[in-house]
Scaffold this active site. Structure first.
Site, PDB file in Angstrom:
ATOM      1  N   SER A  49       0.810  -1.220   0.000  1.00  0.00           N
ATOM      2  CA  SER A  49       0.000   0.000   0.000  1.00  0.00           C
ATOM      3  C   SER A  49       0.843   1.270   0.000  1.00  0.00           C
ATOM      4  O   SER A  49       0.453   2.270  -0.614  1.00  0.00           O
ATOM      5  CB  SER A  49      -0.942  -0.006   1.208  1.00  0.00           C
ATOM      6  OG  SER A  49      -0.229  -0.188   2.404  1.00  0.00           O
ATOM      7  N   CYS A  79      -6.827  -6.482  -0.068  1.00  0.00           N
ATOM      8  CA  CYS A  79      -5.608  -6.421   0.740  1.00  0.00           C
ATOM      9  C   CYS A  79      -5.002  -5.014   0.728  1.00  0.00           C
ATOM     10  O   CYS A  79      -5.594  -4.115   1.303  1.00  0.00           O
ATOM     11  CB  CYS A  79      -4.627  -7.507   0.312  1.00  0.00           C
ATOM     12  SG  CYS A  79      -3.460  -7.866   1.632  1.00  0.00           S
ATOM     13  N   HIS A 164      -6.832 -12.179  -0.772  1.00  0.00           N
ATOM     14  CA  HIS A 164      -6.660 -12.207  -2.227  1.00  0.00           C
ATOM     15  C   HIS A 164      -7.607 -13.253  -2.811  1.00  0.00           C
ATOM     16  O   HIS A 164      -7.281 -14.433  -2.801  1.00  0.00           O
ATOM     17  CB  HIS A 164      -5.224 -12.613  -2.590  1.00  0.00           C
ATOM     18  CG  HIS A 164      -4.204 -11.579  -2.261  1.00  0.00           C
ATOM     19  ND1 HIS A 164      -3.679 -10.724  -3.204  1.00  0.00           N
ATOM     20  CD2 HIS A 164      -3.599 -11.267  -1.104  1.00  0.00           C
ATOM     21  CE1 HIS A 164      -2.803  -9.924  -2.632  1.00  0.00           C
ATOM     22  NE2 HIS A 164      -2.729 -10.238  -1.359  1.00  0.00           N
ATOM     23  N   GLU A 166      -8.288 -13.465  -5.979  1.00  0.00           N
ATOM     24  CA  GLU A 166      -7.783 -13.769  -7.330  1.00  0.00           C
ATOM     25  C   GLU A 166      -6.721 -14.864  -7.310  1.00  0.00           C
ATOM     26  O   GLU A 166      -6.531 -15.554  -8.303  1.00  0.00           O
ATOM     27  CB  GLU A 166      -7.251 -12.488  -7.999  1.00  0.00           C
ATOM     28  CG  GLU A 166      -5.899 -11.968  -7.521  1.00  0.00           C
ATOM     29  CD  GLU A 166      -5.906 -11.364  -6.123  1.00  0.00           C
ATOM     30  OE1 GLU A 166      -6.971 -11.309  -5.475  1.00  0.00           O
ATOM     31  OE2 GLU A 166      -4.814 -10.982  -5.669  1.00  0.00           O
TER      32      GLU A 166
HETATM   33  N1  GLN Z   1       1.145  -5.791   3.893  1.00  0.00           N
HETATM   34  C1  GLN Z   1       0.794  -5.087   2.677  1.00  0.00           C
HETATM   35  C2  GLN Z   1       0.601  -3.592   2.943  1.00  0.00           C
HETATM   36  O1  GLN Z   1       0.719  -3.176   4.037  1.00  0.00           O
HETATM   37  C3  GLN Z   1      -0.446  -5.663   2.051  1.00  0.00           C
HETATM   38  C4  GLN Z   1      -0.170  -7.064   1.579  1.00  0.00           C
HETATM   39  C5  GLN Z   1      -1.004  -7.501   0.437  1.00  0.00           C
HETATM   40  O2  GLN Z   1      -1.602  -6.735  -0.306  1.00  0.00           O
HETATM   41  N2  GLN Z   1      -0.999  -8.799   0.245  1.00  0.00           N
HETATM   42  O3  GLN Z   1       0.338  -2.857   2.037  1.00  0.00           O
END
Ligand code: GLN
Length: 181
Positions: A49, A79, A164, A166
């Site tokens: 992110s 996520c 996820h 997908e």
């Molecule tokens: N840990 C990631 C984050 O903080 C997110 C992980 C993911 O999208 N699988 O952005």
């Protein structure tokens, strides 16, 4: 054929594009504001992110993304995509995402979750360094929890899941996005 944008700044956008094609939708990779125009729906994928937020700032995508949601376009965040939508980032979900919330033992795991509004049996969910949600406002409906923590929510036209779909070949969330929800 509906055109569905997949934010393609970083992360696993290609897996979403494959699922969209298999459902008869036309995916469009989105990297700049002009690519958000005339979309029927949008997916913000998993990934990292913080990297995604840098790309959103660099490309001037924050305001156009907010306008898209305000116009009622269905959006699915998965996520990292859920984190990007939260109150500390784009402010499109009245929640706070706690990043990497499941701790060391449970950094990555799979679970079968019953999701409110998804028929046909449990959703196979792959969690990878996933967030969970805190501080939900009354506008947010919880669709699923893990250990009591919200991991799938909906607020109006925004749907967000901490896992996820997908990666498990799970297509029902994309189908939900393609229906006017
Ligand atoms: N840990 C990631 C984050 O903080 C997110 C992980 C993911 O999208 N699988 O952005």
């Amino acid at each position: 054929m509906p055109t569905v944008g997949v934010l393609a700044l970083q992360g696993d956008f290609e897996a979403h594009a494959r699922i969209l094609r298999s459902l008869g939708a036309q995916p469009r990779e989105v990297r700049v504001p002009a690519e958000l125009e005339r979309l029927d729906a949008l997916i913000i994928p998993g990934g990292e992110s913080s990297v995604m937020m840098l790309g959103i700032a660099r490309e001037g995508l924050a305001e156009p993304l907010r306008a898209l949601v305000a116009a009622g376009t269905p959006v699915l965040g998965t996520c990292a995509g859920m984190i990007v939508l939260d109150g500390d980032h784009l402010g499109l979900l009245d929640v706070r995402a706690q990043r990497n919330a499941f701790g060391r033992q449970l950094r990555s795991f799979e679970a079968d979750l019953t999701l409110a509004g998804i028929d046909g049996g449990p959703v196979h969910a792959v969690f990878i360094r996933a967030p969970w949600l805190r501080e939900l406002s009354d506008a947010v409906s919880v669709l699923a929890r893990v250990d009591g923590h919200p991991v799938a929510v909906r607020q109006g036209n925004v749907l967000a899941v901490a896992f996820h779909p997908e990666l498990a070949g799970e297509r029902r969330l994309h189908e939900l996005l393609l229906r006017t929800f």
